[in-house]
Design a protein around this motif. Structure first.
Motif, PDB file in Angstrom:
ATOM      1  N   THR A  23       0.277  -3.309  10.586  1.00 38.13           N
ATOM      2  CA  THR A  23       1.441  -3.128   9.436  1.00 38.13           C
ATOM      3  C   THR A  23       0.719  -2.376   8.218  1.00 38.13           C
ATOM      4  O   THR A  23      -0.446  -2.022   8.402  1.00 38.13           O
ATOM      5  N   TYR A  24       1.779  -1.724   7.579  1.00 42.13           N
ATOM      6  CA  TYR A  24       1.349  -0.682   6.451  1.00 42.13           C
ATOM      7  C   TYR A  24       2.027  -1.332   5.104  1.00 42.13           C
ATOM      8  O   TYR A  24       2.991  -1.739   4.970  1.00 42.13           O
ATOM      9  N   LYS A  25       0.895  -1.026   4.196  1.00 44.74           N
ATOM     10  CA  LYS A  25       1.240  -1.735   2.740  1.00 44.74           C
ATOM     11  C   LYS A  25       2.264  -0.825   1.969  1.00 44.74           C
ATOM     12  O   LYS A  25       2.946  -1.247   1.172  1.00 44.74           O
ATOM     13  N   GLY A  26       1.989   0.617   2.139  1.00 44.64           N
ATOM     14  CA  GLY A  26       2.830   1.458   1.384  1.00 44.64           C
ATOM     15  C   GLY A  26       4.345   1.590   1.584  1.00 44.64           C
ATOM     16  O   GLY A  26       4.602   1.024   2.833  1.00 44.64           O
ATOM     17  N   ILE A 311       2.744  11.049  13.877  1.00 46.32           N
ATOM     18  CA  ILE A 311       3.369  10.288  12.781  1.00 46.32           C
ATOM     19  C   ILE A 311       2.291   8.999  12.438  1.00 46.32           C
ATOM     20  O   ILE A 311       2.012   9.006  11.319  1.00 46.32           O
ATOM     21  N   LYS A 312       1.333   8.667  13.679  1.00 46.26           N
ATOM     22  CA  LYS A 312       0.726   7.282  13.243  1.00 46.26           C
ATOM     23  C   LYS A 312      -0.370   8.037  12.526  1.00 46.26           C
ATOM     24  O   LYS A 312      -0.936   7.332  11.598  1.00 46.26           O
ATOM     25  N   ARG A 313      -0.998   9.174  12.744  1.00 47.06           N
ATOM     26  CA  ARG A 313      -2.086   9.671  12.230  1.00 47.06           C
ATOM     27  C   ARG A 313      -1.776  10.236  10.650  1.00 47.06           C
ATOM     28  O   ARG A 313      -2.785   9.941   9.743  1.00 47.06           O
ATOM     29  N   PHE A 314      -0.508  10.583  10.363  1.00 49.76           N
ATOM     30  CA  PHE A 314      -0.226  10.791   9.122  1.00 49.76           C
ATOM     31  C   PHE A 314      -0.128   9.467   8.308  1.00 49.76           C
ATOM     32  O   PHE A 314      -1.006   9.387   7.226  1.00 49.76           O
ATOM     33  N   VAL A 315       0.717   8.591   8.900  1.00 48.75           N
ATOM     34  CA  VAL A 315       0.737   7.134   7.954  1.00 48.75           C
ATOM     35  C   VAL A 315      -0.666   6.611   7.796  1.00 48.75           C
ATOM     36  O   VAL A 315      -1.213   6.036   6.869  1.00 48.75           O
ATOM     37  N   ASP A 316      -1.589   6.790   8.774  1.00 53.42           N
ATOM     38  CA  ASP A 316      -2.752   6.012   8.693  1.00 53.42           C
ATOM     39  C   ASP A 316      -3.756   6.734   7.602  1.00 53.42           C
ATOM     40  O   ASP A 316      -4.576   5.977   7.080  1.00 53.42           O
ATOM     41  N   GLY A 320      -5.209   5.247   4.204  1.00 52.18           N
ATOM     42  CA  GLY A 320      -6.803   5.280   4.050  1.00 52.18           C
ATOM     43  C   GLY A 320      -7.551   4.962   5.344  1.00 52.18           C
ATOM     44  O   GLY A 320      -8.922   4.969   5.510  1.00 52.18           O
ATOM     45  N   THR A 321      -6.981   4.781   6.623  1.00 57.43           N
ATOM     46  CA  THR A 321      -7.684   4.357   7.813  1.00 57.43           C
ATOM     47  C   THR A 321      -7.722   5.535   8.888  1.00 57.43           C
ATOM     48  O   THR A 321      -8.419   5.372   9.832  1.00 57.43           O
ATOM     49  N   GLU A 322      -7.300   6.673   8.466  1.00 57.16           N
ATOM     50  CA  GLU A 322      -7.695   7.887   9.315  1.00 57.16           C
ATOM     51  C   GLU A 322      -8.004   9.197   8.356  1.00 57.16           C
ATOM     52  O   GLU A 322      -7.338   9.204   7.169  1.00 57.16           O
TER      53      GLU A 322
END
Length: 348
Positions: A23-26, A311-316, A320-322
């Motif tokens: 899940t993502y917070k933003g 997309i995943k690498r951008f959102v991560d 702050g996880t990537e």
């Protein structure tokens, strides 16, 4: 046997929990509601559970349709409304290519992380302005040159790092007619960006525009020479993207980002090909291949074509996880410089 079943069941539970915990917070927004977005980008956002708050489009007639199709998302024609919302951490942009530069500039000005479809702008001058603005604002901005993120290209890049000496490659990127705009910046940016990503900066040794639909190129990288045919003179029904790379270790063949094959070269002695003297056993290794039988995400073209990873690498990175994305704005400078050189050659 029961012990093995328990291990399998435990593994399945871990896999399911991992997916549910993703899940993502933003909050995020999307500018654009075209065919490419609907078919390739929105499904990935949904699969990753990326919380979209807004969808922005230019037509007021689409607003009610968007909110009916996406019940928990606000539809708007106002980009300012989105950018002024403090909850929005990142903005995805996939609109008309000729609008990308102005939209990207505005998103960065508002200190929002930017994920923009290719091309982000129309020329190197505009790109450098975006890069400079990004530096001033110290905000994340990436371009969806997603082929860098494909499993096949990532595997090929690792393999090429093991090779020594000179290399050559032959690349064909063949599609049908493209009346929508400039094929060089809108379509051919993909294969040109891939060869720059794999082999480094390129110098144009030869370029010819044939019939207004085909580019024949010879490119020189450090220790690597390539021949490219980039064309919209074929067909979309059987469009092809194929690259063959000849190295000291063997021959690599990349087909449509779905298959990467390595063929070991036969030995020679004092320049004499031993395969002509002795029976040669052909050794071929499949380094990557899409399994069309098992319908899981890793075998979906959205995954093998790189959209998922991009997309995943951008959102991560936003969350702050990537800490590393392979397609930030400044990494596109070499690709745009190459496009400039090709334009200079073909206009002589």
């Amino acid at each position: 046997m029961e012990y093995i079943k328990n291990i399998i069941e435990y593994y399945k539970q871990i896999r399911n929990f991992r997916m549910l915990h993703q899940t993502y917070k933003g909050k995020y927004a999307f500018v654009g509601i075209g065919s490419h977005s609907m078919n390739n980008l929105y499904p990935v956002l949904d699969y990753l559970h990326v919380p979209l708050k807004y969808i922005c489009c230019k037509s007021t007639s689409k607003l009610s349709l968007i909110e009916a199709a996406f019940p928990h998302i606000h539809a708007t024609t106002s980009l300012d409304k989105i950018l002024e919302d403090a909850e929005i951490k990142g903005v995805f942009v996939s609109a008309s290519p000729n609008t990308h530069f102005s939209i990207a500039s505005k998103v960065i000005e508002y200190n929002k992380a930017l994920f923009i479809e290719k091309p982000p702008c129309q020329n190197t001058e505009e790109l450098m302005r975006l890069v400079e603005l990004q530096k001033q604002k110290d905000v994340l901005a990436v371009v969806d040159l997603q082929k860098r993120c494909t499993p096949a290209v990532q595997s090929l890049k690792r393999e090429l790092s093991k090779c020594n000496g000179t290399m050559t490659y032959n690349l064909k990127y063949l599609t049908g007619a493209y009346p929508e705009g400039d094929s060089l910046i809108n379509l051919f940016i993909h294969p040109l960006d891939v060869v720059v990503y794999l082999f480094g900066n390129a110098e144009v040794r030869y370029a010819e525009n044939i019939g207004g639909h085909t580019l024949m190129l010879m490119l020189k990288h450090t220790n690597v020479t390539g021949i490219l045919e980039l064309s919209t003179g074929y067909t979309w029904t059987d469009a092809q993207e194929c690259m063959t790379i000849n190295t000291n270790r063997g021959i690599y063949t990349l087909e449509n980002m779905d298959s990467l094959i390595f063929q070991q070269k036969p030995y020679s002695f004092c320049g004499v090909p031993l395969e002509k003297v002795f029976k040669h056993k052909k050794v071929t290794v499949e380094l990557f291949g899409r399994n069309n039988f098992i319908p899981i995400s890793q075998n979906n073209q959205v995954f093998t074509q790189g959209y998922y990873s991009a997309i995943k690498r951008f959102v991560d990175a936003v969350e702050g996880t990537e800490h590393s994305v392979p397609h930030s704005l400044h990494t596109c400078v070499s690709t745009y410089s190459l496009i400039d050189s090709i334009n200079s050659f073909t206009k002589k």
